[in-house]
Design an enzyme around this catalytic site. Structure first.
Site, PDB file in Angstrom:
ATOM      1  N   ARG A 234       0.860  -1.182   0.000  1.00  0.00           N
ATOM      2  CA  ARG A 234       0.000   0.000   0.000  1.00  0.00           C
ATOM      3  C   ARG A 234       0.901   1.238   0.000  1.00  0.00           C
ATOM      4  O   ARG A 234       1.856   1.327   0.768  1.00  0.00           O
ATOM      5  CB  ARG A 234      -0.906   0.031   1.238  1.00  0.00           C
ATOM      6  CG  ARG A 234      -1.917  -1.112   1.302  1.00  0.00           C
ATOM      7  CD  ARG A 234      -3.017  -0.938   0.265  1.00  0.00           C
ATOM      8  NE  ARG A 234      -4.018  -2.009   0.351  1.00  0.00           N
ATOM      9  CZ  ARG A 234      -3.969  -3.133  -0.332  1.00  0.00           C
ATOM     10  NH1 ARG A 234      -2.955  -3.354  -1.168  1.00  0.00           N
ATOM     11  NH2 ARG A 234      -4.919  -4.044  -0.213  1.00  0.00           N
ATOM     12  N   GLU A 263      -0.988   7.894  -5.949  1.00  0.00           N
ATOM     13  CA  GLU A 263      -1.115   7.293  -7.282  1.00  0.00           C
ATOM     14  C   GLU A 263      -2.464   7.561  -7.945  1.00  0.00           C
ATOM     15  O   GLU A 263      -2.592   7.441  -9.160  1.00  0.00           O
ATOM     16  CB  GLU A 263      -0.870   5.791  -7.212  1.00  0.00           C
ATOM     17  CG  GLU A 263      -1.932   4.985  -6.509  1.00  0.00           C
ATOM     18  CD  GLU A 263      -1.605   3.493  -6.497  1.00  0.00           C
ATOM     19  OE1 GLU A 263      -2.437   2.718  -6.996  1.00  0.00           O
ATOM     20  OE2 GLU A 263      -0.535   3.117  -6.004  1.00  0.00           O
ATOM     21  N   HIS A 295       1.767   0.003 -10.119  1.00  0.00           N
ATOM     22  CA  HIS A 295       0.780  -0.894  -9.511  1.00  0.00           C
ATOM     23  C   HIS A 295       0.482  -2.084 -10.429  1.00  0.00           C
ATOM     24  O   HIS A 295      -0.672  -2.433 -10.661  1.00  0.00           O
ATOM     25  CB  HIS A 295      -0.520  -0.137  -9.196  1.00  0.00           C
ATOM     26  CG  HIS A 295      -1.251  -0.689  -8.015  1.00  0.00           C
ATOM     27  ND1 HIS A 295      -1.800   0.104  -7.038  1.00  0.00           N
ATOM     28  CD2 HIS A 295      -1.545  -1.971  -7.642  1.00  0.00           C
ATOM     29  CE1 HIS A 295      -2.391  -0.642  -6.130  1.00  0.00           C
ATOM     30  NE2 HIS A 295      -2.243  -1.906  -6.479  1.00  0.00           N
TER      31      HIS A 295
END
Length: 330
Positions: A234, A263, A295
């Site tokens: 995270r 992000e 990601h």
């Protein structure tokens, strides 16, 4: 059932088409859920959300007014959903708890190896016909001490892989995993000891009030000088500005990140024709000892298949008045 699928990406489409037997009418929207896009949910009983969709209280209020009664997350994490507000309105929420722990753990190891052996820099040189090896020296993984913060499903796979490299493994978690202690000689310890002894630290913790910014100026100062930090969990586990300072003064020798606290609105999109507005990530991109991926740790065929299957299963359960075991208890 009509389902509004927010934050839909083209790479997901074949997997959803493969598992949808026609029992659900899926409408794909390539925009994130927000106050501005919530009106798209009018006429839908369910929405499907991804990691950066905003399911905060004001947005849930709009979804409820629009008739939405079920949220099918296409992710394991649910910190973007206000569960109290969902409970208040009787909106049920289900997630995909384990799409593939191997995909994320393997990506974390890929970041470690690419940083260690300077693969990106080496490839760039070769493309310029520069075959010099100067400045490309790495280190043996065998014998290095790796601290794994969070030993759930992904952390467990990480321990298994790194044990195969011959690493000494330290771990921090509120709940000790007896199996990895026995199989891979994992030694559980406190954060301070893990910081002080680890050559590499890999983050696999959930994001909550206790773990937010667990990596900060204070914790970085306790780490070995020149250590490697990897985050595939995270973004907000890490205070990114503090990491930048750690990179500048050499306290952090390598940094690999697949997630970023800011992000939202950046990752998953093509911004190649835009001026980058995020000064922090712009600064990170100037370091040769930093490797950033957007990601993509989950992005394997296995993961995408499992995400699609579990999402459809959760929707099936809702339409047949069953309670999915993936439903979040509120």
């Amino acid at each position: 059932m009509k389902v509004a699928v927010y934050s839909f990406h083209q790479f997901e489409k074949p997997y959803f088409e493969q598992v949808n037997d026609g029992s659900h009418e899926l409408h794909f929207f390539n925009v994130e859920l927000s106050l501005e896009t919530a009106p798209l949910s009018v006429g839908f009983e369910a929405v499907s959300l991804f990691v950066n969709d905003d399911a905060s209280a004001p947005v849930l209020e709009l979804l409820y007014k629009n008739g939405v009664r079920f949220i099918a997350l296409r992710s394991a994490g649910y910190n973007n959903v206000d569960l109290d507000k969902a409970k208040q309105h009787g909106i049920r929420v289900a997630r995909v708890p384990a799409y593939s722990p191997f995909s994320v753990a393997e990506h974390g190891v890929a970041l470690i190896l690419a940083l260690n052996r300077k693969l990106i820099r080496a490839h760039s040189r070769i493309m310029e016909q520069n075959f010099s090896l100067n400045g490309l020296t790495g280190f043996d993984m065998n014998g290095k001490t790796v601290g794994i913060m969070g030993t759930g499903k992904i952390g467990e796979v990480m321990a298994r892989i790194l044990h195969g490299f011959g690493c000494h493994l330290l771990a921090y978690d509120k709940f000790e995993n007896e199996e990895i202690k026995q199989k891979y000689a994992v030694e559980y310890t406190d954060c301070a000891t893990l910081y002080q002894r680890s050559d590499i630290i890999s983050l696999h913790l959930p994001l909550n009030d206790d773990t937010r910014y667990i990596i900060n100026e204070s914790s970085i100062q306790q780490m070995k000088k020149g250590m490697m930090l990897i985050n595939t969990s995270r973004g907000a586990l890490v205070n990114t500005n503090d990491v930048v300072q750690g990179l500048k003064n050499g306290q952090i020798g390598y940094f690999g990140m697949d997630v970023y606290e800011e992000e939202d609105g950046l990752f998953f999109g093509d911004h190649s024709d835009e001026i980058l507005q995020d000064d922090t990530i712009a600064r990170l991109m100037t370091f040769q000892n930093v490797l950033i991926t957007s990601h993509q740790g989950f992005l394997t065929e296995t993961s995408l298949t499992n995400i699609a299957k579990t999402t459809m299963y959760n929707l099936d359960c809702f339409t047949t008045a069953k309670v999915s075991e993936n439903e979040i208890k509120m």
